[in-house]
Design a protein around this motif. Structure first.
Motif, PDB file in Angstrom:
ATOM      1  N   ASN A   1       0.817  -1.141  -0.023  1.00  0.00           N
ATOM      2  CA  ASN A   1      -0.040   0.029   0.135  1.00  0.00           C
ATOM      3  C   ASN A   1       0.832   1.320  -0.002  1.00  0.00           C
ATOM      4  OD1 ASN A   1      -2.690  -1.354   0.800  1.00  0.00           O
ATOM      5  ND2 ASN A   1      -1.417  -2.171   2.073  1.00  0.00           N
TER       6      ASN A   1
ATOM      7  N   LEU B   1      -6.212  -4.374   3.458  1.00  0.00           N
ATOM      8  CA  LEU B   1      -6.198  -2.690   4.092  1.00  0.00           C
ATOM      9  C   LEU B   1      -7.097  -1.937   2.978  1.00  0.00           C
ATOM     10  CD1 LEU B   1      -5.289  -0.400   5.885  1.00  0.00           C
ATOM     11  CD2 LEU B   1      -2.991  -0.380   4.617  1.00  0.00           C
TER      12      LEU B   1
ATOM     13  N   GLY C   1      -9.014  10.887  -5.493  1.00  0.00           N
ATOM     14  CA  GLY C   1      -8.265   9.693  -5.348  1.00  0.00           C
ATOM     15  C   GLY C   1      -8.753   8.487  -5.832  1.00  0.00           C
TER      16      GLY C   1
ATOM     17  N   SER D   1      -8.543   6.422  -8.400  1.00  0.00           N
ATOM     18  CA  SER D   1      -7.890   5.465  -9.228  1.00  0.00           C
ATOM     19  C   SER D   1      -6.943   4.437  -8.238  1.00  0.00           C
ATOM     20  CB  SER D   1      -6.610   6.127 -10.199  1.00  0.00           C
ATOM     21  OG  SER D   1      -5.871   6.897  -9.576  1.00  0.00           O
ATOM     22  N   GLY D   2      -6.929   4.609  -6.795  1.00  0.00           N
ATOM     23  CA  GLY D   2      -6.018   3.768  -6.309  1.00  0.00           C
ATOM     24  C   GLY D   2      -6.808   2.423  -5.458  1.00  0.00           C
ATOM     25  N   GLY D   3      -6.178   1.821  -4.899  1.00  0.00           N
ATOM     26  CA  GLY D   3      -6.623   0.656  -4.311  1.00  0.00           C
ATOM     27  C   GLY D   3      -7.968   0.851  -3.549  1.00  0.00           C
TER      28      GLY D   3
ATOM     29  N   GLY E   1      -9.930   3.509  -3.871  1.00  0.00           N
ATOM     30  CA  GLY E   1     -10.872   4.240  -4.583  1.00  0.00           C
ATOM     31  C   GLY E   1     -11.508   3.085  -5.676  1.00  0.00           C
TER      32      GLY E   1
ATOM     33  N   ARG F   1      -6.414  11.234 -12.319  1.00  0.00           N
ATOM     34  CA  ARG F   1      -5.520  12.158 -12.895  1.00  0.00           C
ATOM     35  C   ARG F   1      -5.948  12.310 -14.418  1.00  0.00           C
ATOM     36  NH1 ARG F   1       0.128   9.648 -13.795  1.00  0.00           N
ATOM     37  NH2 ARG F   1      -0.517   8.715 -11.673  1.00  0.00           N
TER      38      ARG F   1
ATOM     39  N   SER G   1      -9.026  11.893   0.126  1.00  0.00           N
ATOM     40  CA  SER G   1      -7.941  11.668   0.452  1.00  0.00           C
ATOM     41  C   SER G   1      -6.824  12.061  -0.066  1.00  0.00           C
ATOM     42  CB  SER G   1      -8.064   9.976   0.286  1.00  0.00           C
ATOM     43  OG  SER G   1      -8.188   9.583  -1.028  1.00  0.00           O
ATOM     44  N   THR G   2      -6.737  13.114  -0.752  1.00  0.00           N
ATOM     45  CA  THR G   2      -5.581  13.687  -1.391  1.00  0.00           C
ATOM     46  C   THR G   2      -5.112  14.870  -0.830  1.00  0.00           C
ATOM     47  OG1 THR G   2      -7.076  14.942  -3.182  1.00  0.00           O
ATOM     48  CG2 THR G   2      -6.316  12.759  -3.643  1.00  0.00           C
TER      49      THR G   2
ATOM     50  N   PHE H   1      -9.857  11.110   4.828  1.00  0.00           N
ATOM     51  CA  PHE H   1      -9.354   9.803   5.172  1.00  0.00           C
ATOM     52  C   PHE H   1      -8.012   9.696   4.612  1.00  0.00           C
ATOM     53  CE2 PHE H   1      -9.783   6.854   1.164  1.00  0.00           C
ATOM     54  CZ  PHE H   1     -10.446   7.536   0.442  1.00  0.00           C
TER      55      PHE H   1
ATOM     56  N   GLN I   1      -4.066  11.874   2.905  1.00  0.00           N
ATOM     57  CA  GLN I   1      -3.586  13.200   2.252  1.00  0.00           C
ATOM     58  C   GLN I   1      -2.488  12.748   1.334  1.00  0.00           C
ATOM     59  OE1 GLN I   1      -3.584  16.474   5.062  1.00  0.00           O
ATOM     60  NE2 GLN I   1      -0.963  16.414   4.672  1.00  0.00           N
TER      61      GLN I   1
ATOM     62  N   SER J   1      -1.530  13.638  -1.622  1.00  0.00           N
ATOM     63  CA  SER J   1      -0.478  14.662  -2.148  1.00  0.00           C
ATOM     64  C   SER J   1       0.683  14.945  -1.149  1.00  0.00           C
ATOM     65  CB  SER J   1      -1.409  16.056  -2.571  1.00  0.00           C
ATOM     66  OG  SER J   1      -1.763  16.685  -1.196  1.00  0.00           O
TER      67      SER J   1
END
Ligand code: NAP
Length: 306
Positions: free
Chosen positions: A39, A116, A140, A142-144, A146, A165, A198-199, A220, A222, A224
């Motif tokens: 992660n 997680l 955010g 595109s992440g796990g 998200g 993005r 979360s960014t 939840f 940060q 960036s």
């Protein structure tokens, strides 16, 4: 046994080393690890490793020694687990309260992608309350986390706008049910009942301004790594009486293993699809970590032990 240990070197944050096999506590099962996921938050922790601590929270494998207190699987069983550390290794001791049995229909790779990120998504949506018919803005995306949030929220009846993005980073989110993909929070039309943010940095105030009156922003992360600045007076033109709620996934009334079992069940039923941007042999763990940290992987990254 072999396990990854931190180096403190950003170019190669972990190396494989010989370490003693774990000695499970009475409430822990010993698991032979078949796959683990990494992660992005863990990559940040590796910048300042705590001496003696070994990383690794997301594993799938085989129970080779059941817990001495009789909890958890009684014999050899395929499982997914969420230990608080030490998972990037041949063997890991996992509290039975953080284990779920993995049916044959769910691969170790998919299982390892769940803990997680999946637990965070599931509990984040519980914190948000009922989402049926509600408009949700997710940064955010595109992440796990998200991808799981998008699929779970959409299935629960939410209309999700995902911020990514670019188009490529959002492609899978449309398939998982996102109603709209935008590339900056400023492009999200709103108003939204719920913002899941979360960014940090500039994104949070911009997303907050898209809330409906008395809406809720759940904060939840940060990603960036830029702190947030808020202007009280801006609220007179924006989401009057909005709620900003801090969220941590371990602050919950439910048992980790039970929530993991829910994620496993949804995956087995074809209702949850782990989005895995990279599967590699565990020999590639260090380069996978740097690629994840530097935003070159979409969704989850899973390492497999041969
Ligand atoms: N509160 C909790 O309990 C909890 C638990 C787990 C995770 N988290 C947090 O949840 C977030 C998502 O976790 P994850 O595991 O899904 O991470 P991930 O897979 O790395 O996803 C991170 C997301 O944030 C975006 N992002 C990264 N850097 C950014 C920047 N500088 N500006 C804007 N967007 C940026 C990425 O977009 P790109 O596609 O553009 O790179 C990606 O969508 C992280 O902030 C993590 O720390 C919180």
């Amino acid at each position: 046994m072999k396990a990854f240990v931190p180096t403190g070197d950003p170019a190669e944050p972990v190396v494989l080393a010989d370490v003693p096999e774990p000695t499970p506590r009475p409430d822990e099962a010993l698991v032979r690890v078949e796959a683990f996921s990494v992660n992005r938050g863990e990559t940040f922790k590796l910048e300042a490793p705590v001496p003696g601590e070994r990383p690794g929270k997301d594993i799938a494998g085989l129970v080779v020694q059941p817990a001495a207190d009789g909890s958890g699987p009684a014999g050899i069983a395929r499982v997914v687990g969420h230990p608080m550390g030490g998972g990037w290794a041949e063997f890991a001791a996992v509290p039975t309260s953080a284990l779920a049995v993995l049916p044959d229909s769910v691969s170790a790779t998919d299982g390892a992608a769940l803990p997680l990120a999946g637990l965070t998504a599931l509990r984040l949506l519980r914190a948000a309350g009922p989402v049926v018919g509600r408009r949700v803005l997710l940064t955010g995306a595109s992440g796990g986390v998200g991808h799981y949030v998008t699929e779970l929220a959409t299935a629960a009846g939410a209309e999700v706008t995902a911020v990514t993005r670019d188009t490529e980073r959002g492609a899978r989110l449309s398939e998982l049910g996102a109603a709209e993909i935008v590339h900056r929070p400023a492009d999200a039309r709103g108003p939204y009942d719920i913002v899941l943010e979360s960014t940090g940095g500039q994104a949070l105030p911009v997303a907050l301004a898209r809330l409906a009156k008395r809406g809720t922003l759940i904060w939840f992360g940060q990603a960036s790594r830029t702190p947030v600045t808020l202007d009280f007076f801006a609220f007179f033109d924006g989401p009057e009486s909005a709620v900003i709620r801090h969220f941590h996934y371990l602050d919950a009334d439910t048992v980790l293993g039970d929530d993991l079992a829910t994620l496993v069940r949804l995956t087995a039923e074809g209702r949850l699809h782990p989005e895995i941007g990279r599967v590699a042999d565990w020999a590639d763990t260090a380069s996978t970590l740097t690629d994840l940290r530097d935003r070159r992987i979409r969704g989850k990254a899973v390492l497999t032990l041969s």
